[in-house]
Design a protein around this motif. Structure first.
Motif, PDB file in Angstrom:
ATOM      1  N   GLY A 320       0.794  -1.226   0.000  1.00  0.00           N
ATOM      2  CA  GLY A 320       0.000   0.000   0.000  1.00  0.00           C
ATOM      3  C   GLY A 320       0.822   1.269   0.000  1.00  0.00           C
ATOM      4  N   ALA A 321       2.087   1.196  -0.405  1.00  0.00           N
ATOM      5  CA  ALA A 321       2.974   2.355  -0.358  1.00  0.00           C
ATOM      6  C   ALA A 321       2.480   3.451  -1.303  1.00  0.00           C
ATOM      7  CB  ALA A 321       4.398   1.946  -0.720  1.00  0.00           C
ATOM      8  N   ARG A 322       2.493   4.681  -0.839  1.00  0.00           N
ATOM      9  CA  ARG A 322       2.155   5.852  -1.639  1.00  0.00           C
ATOM     10  C   ARG A 322       3.140   6.958  -1.289  1.00  0.00           C
ATOM     11  NH1 ARG A 322      -0.371   2.606  -3.790  1.00  0.00           N
ATOM     12  NH2 ARG A 322      -2.561   2.580  -4.441  1.00  0.00           N
ATOM     13  N   LEU A 323       3.424   7.824  -2.260  1.00  0.00           N
ATOM     14  CA  LEU A 323       4.344   8.924  -2.002  1.00  0.00           C
ATOM     15  C   LEU A 323       3.753   9.944  -1.040  1.00  0.00           C
ATOM     16  CD1 LEU A 323       6.065   9.556  -5.434  1.00  0.00           C
ATOM     17  CD2 LEU A 323       6.957   8.471  -3.402  1.00  0.00           C
ATOM     18  N   ASP A 324       2.449   9.919  -0.862  1.00  0.00           N
ATOM     19  CA  ASP A 324       1.843  10.795   0.145  1.00  0.00           C
ATOM     20  C   ASP A 324       2.301  10.421   1.549  1.00  0.00           C
ATOM     21  OD1 ASP A 324       0.454  12.309  -1.692  1.00  0.00           O
ATOM     22  OD2 ASP A 324      -1.304  11.004  -1.672  1.00  0.00           O
ATOM     23  N   ASP A 325       2.889   9.227   1.707  1.00  0.00           N
ATOM     24  CA  ASP A 325       3.380   8.814   3.018  1.00  0.00           C
ATOM     25  C   ASP A 325       4.639   9.567   3.431  1.00  0.00           C
ATOM     26  OD1 ASP A 325       1.339   6.992   2.871  1.00  0.00           O
ATOM     27  OD2 ASP A 325       2.619   5.302   2.309  1.00  0.00           O
ATOM     28  N   VAL A 326       5.345  10.190   2.480  1.00  0.00           N
ATOM     29  CA  VAL A 326       6.575  10.911   2.794  1.00  0.00           C
ATOM     30  C   VAL A 326       6.230  12.188   3.552  1.00  0.00           C
ATOM     31  CG1 VAL A 326       8.625  12.018   1.847  1.00  0.00           C
ATOM     32  CG2 VAL A 326       7.705   9.968   0.761  1.00  0.00           C
ATOM     33  N   ASP A 327       6.838  12.367   4.722  1.00  0.00           N
ATOM     34  CA  ASP A 327       6.608  13.558   5.536  1.00  0.00           C
ATOM     35  C   ASP A 327       7.417  14.708   4.934  1.00  0.00           C
ATOM     36  OD1 ASP A 327       6.606  15.560   7.504  1.00  0.00           O
ATOM     37  OD2 ASP A 327       6.336  14.097   9.109  1.00  0.00           O
ATOM     38  N   LEU A 328       6.738  15.638   4.266  1.00  0.00           N
ATOM     39  CA  LEU A 328       7.430  16.719   3.571  1.00  0.00           C
ATOM     40  C   LEU A 328       8.102  17.682   4.541  1.00  0.00           C
ATOM     41  CD1 LEU A 328       4.861  17.526   0.734  1.00  0.00           C
ATOM     42  CD2 LEU A 328       6.860  16.032   0.660  1.00  0.00           C
ATOM     43  N   ASP A 329       7.477  17.940   5.701  1.00  0.00           N
ATOM     44  CA  ASP A 329       8.108  18.811   6.691  1.00  0.00           C
ATOM     45  C   ASP A 329       9.394  18.176   7.213  1.00  0.00           C
ATOM     46  OD1 ASP A 329       6.085  20.670   6.437  1.00  0.00           O
ATOM     47  OD2 ASP A 329       4.881  19.799   8.054  1.00  0.00           O
ATOM     48  N   GLN A 330       9.338  16.894   7.466  1.00  0.00           N
ATOM     49  CA  GLN A 330      10.518  16.158   7.917  1.00  0.00           C
ATOM     50  C   GLN A 330      11.620  16.200   6.866  1.00  0.00           C
ATOM     51  OE1 GLN A 330      10.268  11.743   8.571  1.00  0.00           O
ATOM     52  NE2 GLN A 330       9.973  12.360  10.698  1.00  0.00           N
ATOM     53  N   LEU A 331      11.227  16.012   5.601  1.00  0.00           N
ATOM     54  CA  LEU A 331      12.201  16.033   4.512  1.00  0.00           C
ATOM     55  C   LEU A 331      12.818  17.418   4.361  1.00  0.00           C
ATOM     56  CD1 LEU A 331      13.305  14.131   2.295  1.00  0.00           C
ATOM     57  CD2 LEU A 331      11.573  15.068   0.769  1.00  0.00           C
ATOM     58  N   ALA A 332      12.024  18.468   4.515  1.00  0.00           N
ATOM     59  CA  ALA A 332      12.555  19.827   4.411  1.00  0.00           C
ATOM     60  C   ALA A 332      13.533  20.117   5.545  1.00  0.00           C
ATOM     61  CB  ALA A 332      11.403  20.831   4.423  1.00  0.00           C
ATOM     62  N   ARG A 333      13.236  19.625   6.749  1.00  0.00           N
ATOM     63  CA  ARG A 333      14.161  19.853   7.872  1.00  0.00           C
ATOM     64  C   ARG A 333      15.502  19.170   7.633  1.00  0.00           C
ATOM     65  NH1 ARG A 333       9.648  18.645  11.058  1.00  0.00           N
ATOM     66  NH2 ARG A 333      10.488  16.558  11.490  1.00  0.00           N
ATOM     67  N   GLN A 334      15.481  17.993   7.047  1.00  0.00           N
ATOM     68  CA  GLN A 334      16.711  17.220   6.904  1.00  0.00           C
ATOM     69  C   GLN A 334      17.494  17.567   5.635  1.00  0.00           C
ATOM     70  OE1 GLN A 334      17.828  15.474   9.319  1.00  0.00           O
ATOM     71  NE2 GLN A 334      15.983  15.540  10.575  1.00  0.00           N
ATOM     72  N   LEU A 335      16.798  17.817   4.524  1.00  0.00           N
ATOM     73  CA  LEU A 335      17.489  18.011   3.249  1.00  0.00           C
ATOM     74  C   LEU A 335      17.266  19.382   2.626  1.00  0.00           C
ATOM     75  CD1 LEU A 335      16.855  14.556   1.491  1.00  0.00           C
ATOM     76  CD2 LEU A 335      18.737  15.221   2.997  1.00  0.00           C
ATOM     77  N   GLY A 336      16.397  20.198   3.213  1.00  0.00           N
ATOM     78  CA  GLY A 336      16.137  21.506   2.645  1.00  0.00           C
ATOM     79  C   GLY A 336      14.822  21.559   1.889  1.00  0.00           C
ATOM     80  N   PRO A 337      14.314  22.774   1.644  1.00  0.00           N
ATOM     81  CA  PRO A 337      12.993  22.920   1.000  1.00  0.00           C
ATOM     82  C   PRO A 337      12.955  22.400  -0.436  1.00  0.00           C
ATOM     83  CG  PRO A 337      14.092  25.060   1.234  1.00  0.00           C
ATOM     84  CD  PRO A 337      14.897  24.074   2.022  1.00  0.00           C
ATOM     85  N   GLU A 338      14.108  22.437  -1.155  1.00  0.00           N
ATOM     86  CA  GLU A 338      14.095  21.950  -2.540  1.00  0.00           C
ATOM     87  C   GLU A 338      13.760  20.461  -2.601  1.00  0.00           C
ATOM     88  OE1 GLU A 338      16.577  23.539  -1.147  1.00  0.00           O
ATOM     89  OE2 GLU A 338      16.535  25.524  -2.121  1.00  0.00           O
ATOM     90  N   ALA A 339      14.271  19.688  -1.641  1.00  0.00           N
ATOM     91  CA  ALA A 339      13.973  18.251  -1.612  1.00  0.00           C
ATOM     92  C   ALA A 339      12.486  18.024  -1.375  1.00  0.00           C
ATOM     93  CB  ALA A 339      14.795  17.559  -0.531  1.00  0.00           C
ATOM     94  N   ALA A 340      11.884  18.829  -0.506  1.00  0.00           N
ATOM     95  CA  ALA A 340      10.450  18.693  -0.251  1.00  0.00           C
ATOM     96  C   ALA A 340       9.643  19.023  -1.513  1.00  0.00           C
ATOM     97  CB  ALA A 340      10.030  19.606   0.902  1.00  0.00           C
TER      98      ALA A 340
END
Length: 693
Positions: A320-340
């Motif tokens: 049931g994996a979906r890309l909506d599962d990726v936490d965008l806020d978490q990704l922005a904190r770790q890799l920057g807003p461009e990654a989000a």
């Protein structure tokens, strides 16, 4: 005057960003499907690779892994111990200077005590807990040790507490103890199953400034506390036994009282019971030179946990994996807003692919390409064919508009599928008459002899019912049979996908430009069978020994007989001599090298196609001399042609042969030139000319 300031839009997705472009994704997915992958897997592969100017999941996962390695390789967990050692050395040095100036006996005794401190930092700090400091500088340094330990221990559980409590007073410390006691009371009540909504609200009203996350209920509070507390436990697990022992001993000196450790231990017990699913037993191996304090170390462990969660979400390996599962806020904190932004674009692309109708579920739950997707793929492939055909040597620039056959002088009402030119005069006349008749008798109509108000106010309203087209004398139709070799050698030698792309391009051309033609797709391996375009494009390569051209020709001739008034067009794509045929009993006979019986059966059926008037073209793939001799002889028997294209030019060769073989056309005059114009329209002419006869 007020002045406007402009900057990057950061609150959610860019409202002015263009919608995601599905063309590139659909083309890539189509190629993967035609090579044997399922549409679901093909979509996943495209999302992993990304597109032009768009990072994919693999790129983001690589950056997550790199960020994780950086944290582990840069830091170690000795930061707090190093700070305590530095403060202890500062206190001891200042005290020794003061004792050297004092001449009394107590000073000599104190020197002996200072000089015999244990080597262990924790033991030395504990030894000096009741020491009567003579130097005010030394006393301040020692008190700073206790203050530092208290702030670090609190910072492990409550982010930002180390900085917030710097220079804290006794009143501040008392307030912290009160908050911890109230928090434990709240958690214990929740642990017992008691109603805690009112208790939670009272707690937040009283101590909300300790929680910048601003939790809205007790579950959010628990999640924030448990994640950081579990990270603190993982940090402790990551230390050596010696480091853990020293830390435990030092912790008793926090704020000069063991009360803090008692409250934190009580808090950890409650959190473990309420959130057992957190990772309380994990550890990490820090190998860098930069020491981390307890709070910073806990934050680093939380970052590592976030990165692990992101890695799992980006891998998309669970059901049931979906890309909506990726936490965008978490990704922005770790890799920057461009990654989000990249992750959000991929999620929108996945959502658009699922909701656009390009993919559909079959009755057995399998994901397949929809007819809409097949049309889009065919359109793209046809454009690619047009590019290849227009770039061939011998083209000439001829921009004159082609006549659509000889006009008969008659017109008729337009019906779906007609592509002949409109009779503009009759069409506009029909629109005027219909507009007047519909407006006749409406209130406010002009007086007799004057222009009807409907035309004066609204103009002429053109409707599809008004359209009439000019009849032409020639209305040739074709019955087309595309025989595609589906034996394993086609896949083994890299001809599988080009064969499917060719079939899809031809199918799209006939369905959109030559709707009166009848196309049948026939795949032949050990046996032959009629396939629809969806079945052929999804066909996986199988170990199928045999090339049954005889069976394929039988099916093609049956197709030609079903359409006796159409011009038969036979197109054969193969890379091997016929090695099997059908016997009179309907069984398959296989022999390699090819037997004379197989060759005779194949020739007999080819002659039958010749008697039906089929215009035949063989497309020979590969350089096998035996195949070349066989195909040449077969073509001579029926006055056909042999084309030996490169694999990438197969589509252009087949389309060109079809357009030339179908005969005079009401779509663009006689011959190949008119058919080309009909197939590709003015778009191709504007791209660089036309291929002549």
């Amino acid at each position: 005057m007020s002045r406007a300031r402009y900057g990057r839009y950061v609150d959610g997705p860019d409202p002015l960003a263009p919608p995601v472009d599905l063309a590139e994704a659909l083309e890539a997915i189509g190629d993967e499907v035609m090579s044997g992958r399922s549409p679901e897997r093909a979509m996943r592969e495209f999302l992993r690779r990304g597109g032009r100017g768009q990072q994919g999941l693999d790129d983001l996962a690589r950056r997550v892994a790199q960020r994780r390695r950086e944290i582990l390789s840069r830091h170690n967990l000795d930061g707090t111990m190093q700070q305590v050692r530095e403060l202890l050395d500062k206190a001891v040095l200042a005290e020794r200077k003061q004792l050297a100036r004092d001449l009394d006996d107590d000073a000599r005794f104190a020197e002996m005590r200072i000089g015999n401190l244990p080597q262990s930092t924790a033991a030395a700090v504990s030894e000096l807990s009741d020491y009567p400091w003579r130097s005010s500088e030394a006393r301040e340094a020692y008190e700073e040790i206790k203050d530092l330990l208290g702030r670090e221990l609190l910072d492990q559980r409550f982010a930002g507490m180390k900085q917030a409590l710097e220079g804290a007073t006794d009143e501040d410390r008392e307030r912290i103890n009160e908050m911890l006691d109230d928090l434990n009371t709240l958690l214990e009540a929740h642990r017992k199953g008691e109603p805690t909504d009112e208790l939670f609200q009272d707690f937040m009203d009283k101590h909300g400034d300790f929680f910048p996350e601003n939790p809205q209920n007790i579950d959010e509070l628990l999640d924030a506390l448990a994640q950081r507390s579990a990270a603190a436990q993982r940090m402790l697990n990551s230390m050596t036994q010696e480091q853990r022992d020293e830390l435990m001993a030092l912790s008793q000196q926090a704020f000069g009282s063991p009360q803090l450790m008692d409250q934190l231990g009580r808090l950890d017990d409650n959190l473990r019971a309420l959130r057992p699913g957190e990772d309380w037993g994990g550890s990490e191996s820090f190998q860098g030179d930069q020491g981390l304090g307890l709070g910073d170390g806990t934050g680093a462990l939380q970052d590592l946990a976030d990165l692990d969660d992101l890695a799992d979400a980006l891998a998309q390996q669970y059901d049931g994996a979906r890309l909506d599962d990726v936490d965008l806020d978490q990704l922005a904190r770790q890799l920057g807003p461009e990654a989000a932004v990249d992750a959000r674009t991929l999620a929108e692309l996945e959502r658009a692919l699922r909701q656009s109708g390009y993919l559909r579920r079959t009755s057995d739950g399998q994901l397949t390409l929809s007819p809409k997707a097949m049309r889009q793929l065919g359109k793209a492939l046809l454009r690619d064919v047009a590019d290849r055909m227009s770039s061939r040597q011998g083209q000439r620039d001829q921009r004159q508009a082609g006549a659509a056959g000889e006009l008969s002088g008659a017109t008729r009402e337009w019906t779906f599928g007609d592509s002949q030119p409109w009779d503009v005069t009759r069409t506009v006349t029909n629109a005027v008459l219909r507009t007047v008749s519909e407006d006749r008798g409406t209130p406010g109509q002009a007086s007799s002899g004057s222009e009807p108000r409907g035309i004066r106010d609204k103009g002429i309203r053109l409707d599809i019912r008004d359209v009439e087209i000019a009849e032409t004398e020639s209305r040739t139709r074709a019955a087309v049979a595309l025989l595609a070799d589906t034996s394993f050698s086609m896949a083994m030698d890299g001809r599988w996908v080009p064969m499917k792309r060719t079939a899809l391009a031809l199918h799209h051309l006939i369905r959109t430009r030559f709707r009166g033609d009848h196309l049948q797709l026939i795949g032949f391996g050990r046996n032959a069978r009629v396939m629809d375009i969806e079945e052929l494009t999804a066909l996986d390569a199988l170990w199928d020994k045999g090339t049954n051209l005889h069976h394929a020709l039988l099916l093609a001739n049956r197709h030609f007989r079903k359409h006796p008034s159409a011009q038969p067009v036979l197109l054969v794509v193969t890379d091997g001599e016929p090695t099997s045929h059908l016997t009179s009993s309907g069984e398959t006979w296989f022999s390699y090298p090819p037997s004379s019986l197989t060759i005779a059966s194949t020739i007999r059926e080819l002659d039958a196609a010749g008697r039906l008037g089929a215009k035949t073209t063989f497309f020979r793939l590969g350089e096998d001399p035996g195949l070349a001799r066989f195909v040449d002889q077969m073509a001579k028997r029926v006055d056909g042609r042999v084309v030996a294209p490169e694999v990438d030019d197969l589509g252009a060769a087949v389309i060109g042969s079809y357009l030339g073989d179908r005969g005079p056309s009401d779509y663009g005059g006689s011959g190949t030139l008119g058919a080309y114009r009909s197939a590709f329209g003015d778009w191709w002419g504007d791209r660089g000319g036309w291929v002549g006869d």
